[in-house]
Design an enzyme around this catalytic site. Structure first.
Site, short mmCIF file in Angstrom:
data_model
loop_
_atom_site.label_atom_id
_atom_site.label_comp_id
_atom_site.label_asym_id
_atom_site.label_seq_id
_atom_site.Cartn_x
_atom_site.Cartn_y
_atom_site.Cartn_z
CD GLU A 49 57.58 -7.44 4.09
OE1 GLU A 49 56.50 -7.22 4.04
OE2 GLU A 49 58.52 -6.76 4.18
CG ASP A 60 51.23 -17.04 4.00
OD1 ASP A 60 51.70 -16.47 3.30
OD2 ASP A 60 50.99 -16.61 5.40
#
EC number: 4.2.1.20
Length: 268
Positions: A49, A60
């Site tokens: 990924e 994030d």
């Protein structure tokens, strides 16, 4: 056969789940990033990924934001990233490769151009973190036109209606969030996810990979015992990169050891 499907079938026959590490391409620089991706696969990663560096990664936590900054500082561009991914694809023809990224990067290239470029690089799937199912029509159409799976997130708070959309629109795998919030290994994954998995199965969703806060083999084992097809680990992998920036050999060894310990936890 589709690479994700082939991988999940092979693993099921071996009574294993999938372990999928996440890294940001070009972190800490393009040359070392290629070695990092290669090391992850050699150490037993069942799929990759990958993040394309972006200056404002909303979902994030600080670890992956740091990876984005390092990659951009090293001169990363989407084209360099696609080139590196193409090299990994050439070396590992059967490996599922997915992107995890933000809509701005797709818009800036043009949606169709972006997915066409993904297909050329041999990318199997794209998850756009800031595009929910109800805003995804254009992206799904372009993805399907070029043979790329659109991936959707199933959050722990999702309604049945959302889970149904995720199941119907998604392909390849379903990204099952173990908890709400931003990414990061500091915040442990919450189990149980059994109810979510049962609903996804009921709606005939692609196999679920559990992500967010997965940093220890025991969590991988729990995810698979709960019925997930595997687990994705991002921040824990990126932390290893971050803590060995000046010693690349030690970094690659530590990454290999981490992947190998996480992968060994996937045996049922």
């Amino acid at each position: 056969m589709d690479r994700y499907q082939a991988t999940f079938e092979r693993l099921a026959a071996q009574k294993q789940g999938a372990f999928v590490p996440f890294v940001t391409v070009c972190d800490p620089n393009p040359e070392l990033s290629l070695k990092i991706m290669d090391t992850l696969v050699q150490a037993g990663a069942d799929a990759l990924e990958l993040g394309i560096p972006f200056s404002d990664p909303l979902a994030d936590g600080p670890t992956i934001q740091g990876a984005n900054i390092r990659a951009l500082d090293s001169g990363a561009t989407p084209d360099i990233c696609f080139d590196l991914i193409g090299q990994i694809r050439a070396k590992y023809p059967d490996l599922p490769i997915g992107l995890l990224m933000y809509a701005n990067l797709v818009y800036s290239r043009g949606i169709e151009n972006f997915y066409q470029r993904c297909a050329q690089a041999g990318i199997d799937s794209v998850l756009i973190a800031d595009v929910p199912t109800n805003e995804s029509a254009e992206f799904v159409a372009a993805a399907e036109k070029f043979g790329v799976h659109p991936i959707f997130i199933a959050p722990p708070t999702a309604s049945d209606e959302t889970l149904k959309q995720v199941s119907q629109l998604g392909g390849g795998y379903t990204y099952l969030l173990s908890r709400a919030g931003v990414t990061g290994a500091e915040t442990k994954a919450n189990m149980p996810v059994g109810d979510m998995l049962a609903k996804l199965e009921q709606f005939n969703a692609p196999p679920a990979l559990l992500g967010f806060g997965i940093s220890e083999p025991e969590q991988v084992k729990q995810a698979i015992d709960a019925g997930a097809a595997g687990a994705i680990s991002g921040s824990a992998v990126v932390k290893i990169i971050e803590s060995h920036l000046n010693e690349p050999d030690a970094m690659l060894t530590a990454l290999a050891n981490f992947v190998s310990s996480m992968k060994s936890a996937t045996q049922k």
